[in-house]
Design an enzyme around this catalytic site. Structure first.
Site, PDB file in Angstrom:
ATOM      1  N   HIS A 120       5.937   3.200  -1.287  1.00 20.22           N
ATOM      2  CA  HIS A 120       5.600   4.586  -1.610  1.00 20.22           C
ATOM      3  C   HIS A 120       6.540   5.571  -0.923  1.00 20.22           C
ATOM      4  CE1 HIS A 120       1.975   2.444  -2.956  1.00 20.22           C
ATOM      5  NE2 HIS A 120       1.856   3.426  -3.822  1.00 20.22           N
ATOM      6  N   HIS A 241      -6.896   6.333   1.928  1.00 18.01           N
ATOM      7  CA  HIS A 241      -6.056   6.346   0.728  1.00 18.01           C
ATOM      8  C   HIS A 241      -6.846   6.046  -0.563  1.00 18.01           C
ATOM      9  CE1 HIS A 241      -3.719   3.816  -2.187  1.00 18.01           C
ATOM     10  NE2 HIS A 241      -3.058   4.948  -2.277  1.00 18.01           N
ATOM     11  N   PHE A 270      -4.227   2.525 -10.949  1.00 17.24           N
ATOM     12  CA  PHE A 270      -2.801   2.405 -10.616  1.00 17.24           C
ATOM     13  C   PHE A 270      -1.888   2.810 -11.781  1.00 17.24           C
ATOM     14  CE2 PHE A 270      -3.893  -1.232  -7.515  1.00 17.24           C
ATOM     15  CZ  PHE A 270      -3.898  -0.377  -6.438  1.00 17.24           C
TER      16      PHE A 270
HETATM   17 CU1  C2O Z   1       0.376   3.158  -5.171  1.00 15.40          CU
HETATM   18 CU2  C2O Z   1      -1.947   5.585  -3.860  1.00 15.40          CU
HETATM   19  O1  C2O Z   1      -1.263   4.133  -4.778  1.00 15.40           O
END
Ligand code: C2O
Length: 352
Positions: A120, A241, A270
């Site tokens: 990410h 999260h 997702f």
């Molecule tokens: Cu890749 Cu917050 O998810």
């Protein structure tokens, strides 16, 4: 063995869940020759991009940011296969997380393991540069959804203006009334005052950042290497999260605006999460937690395993050029050209 960048030539349909397929292809455009995709080198940094808390953004910033997203969205209409378009960028998440890429015969999944933070971080790195280049601002920085601070525990208002590029219809309707987020909840509501909820959230942050994550293994999650992926996410990946995603998306099973049954779209699944502009703002704070966690000190350092450091991903940069990147190159945000505006972290005083 570290996980290599996915081979785009073998990319196929993604799945929404066990039984349903994503009705469109999420694969990134294929580079001419996959074997010749170079490793990314950082352009020289003259001025750091400083990411600011979303709730404190001024109108000038909001205008700039929505213009950049607007331009990204416009690319979807004129050049749907442009890798820096809004949908293509959202599809990166769909491809990496919903089974489009196979590595060693198994579906690649960048969640629930130590790939979560670095994947990410790189994803946002390029996204931020693309936005900056679309508005000719090399210092443009994403905002962060400061949910670890009482002032940021509501939906950031800039994303809740209907008719703007930052708005997304496929969200939980609760968002409009300024409800305080419950960082620990995956859907069930506890009857409590807003003040109590904020205090609970701070205690929860302390637990996930300090008590439950005294060492890298617990913060980052379990190893993900070729041929062996134990699904064991790190503390912050699970909470908060996950709950922030679920809270922001439409309720699973409800009817979507425009029809169809919800699978949590957009943020709560997702495949669709990247279609909500707030996704990148949420992940900016997740990424910030990585820096804050290291700042606590002690054994809170990056992992040192080669299998992690040498894992690779594939991305397009703002000039539409394809690159391979390594986890080892994303450990220092300043080296990458960005940093976070300092914000107090009151949860550090919320030891249960
Ligand atoms: Cu890749 Cu917050 O998810």
């Amino acid at each position: 063995t570290p996980v290599p960048a996915p081979d785009l030539t073998s990319c196929s349909k993604s799945k929404i869940n066990r039984d349903e397929e994503v009705p469109y292809l999420c694969c990134a455009p294929k580079p001419d020759d996959m074997s010749k995709v170079p490793y990314y080198k950082f352009p020289s940094v003259t001025k750091l991009r400083i990411r600011q808390p979303a709730h404190a953004a001024d109108e000038e910033y909001v205008a700039k940011y929505s213009l950049a997203i607007r331009k990204m969205k416009d690319l979807d209409k004129t050049e749907p296969s442009n890798p820096i378009g809004f949908k293509q960028q959202a599809n990166i998440h769909c491809a990496y997380c919903n089974g489009a890429y196979k590595i060693d015969g198994k579906e690649l999944q960048v969640h629930n393991s130590w790939l979560f933070f670095p994947f990410h971080r790189w994803y946002l790195y390029f996204y931020e540069r693309i936005l900056g280049s679309l508005i000719d601002d090399p210092t443009f920085a994403l905002p962060y959804w400061n949910w670890d601070h009482p002032k940021g525990m509501r939906f950031p208002p800039m994303f809740d203006r209907q008719g703007t590029a930052l708005y997304d219809e496929r969200r939980n309707q609760q968002i409009h009334n300024g409800t305080v987020l419950d960082l620990g909840s995956f859907g069930d509501k506890v009857q409590t005052t807003q003040l109590q909820l904020m205090a609970n959230n701070l205690t929860l942050m302390y637990r996930q950042m300090v008590t439950n994550a005294p060492c890298p293994r617990l913060f980052f999650g379990a190893p993900y290497v070729l041929g062996n992926n134990v699904e064991a996410p790190g503390t912050i990946e699970v909470i908060p999260h996950g709950p922030v995603h679920v809270w922001t998306g439409t309720a699973a099973g409800s009817t979507l605006p425009g029809g169809g049954r919800s699978h949590g779209e957009d943020m709560g699944n997702f495949y669709s999460a990247g279609l909500d502009p707030v996704f990148y703002c949420h992940h900016s704070n997740v990424d910030r937690m990585w820096s804050e966690w290291k700042a606590i000190g002690g054994k809170r350092t990056d992992l040192t395993q080669k299998d992690w450091l040498n894992s690779e991903f594939f991305f397009y940069d703002e000039n539409k050029n394809p690159f391979r990147v390594k986890v080892r190159d994303c450990l220092d945000t300043k080296k990458m050209g960005y940093d976070y505006a300092p914000m107090p972290t009151p949860w550090r005083n919320f030891k249960p």
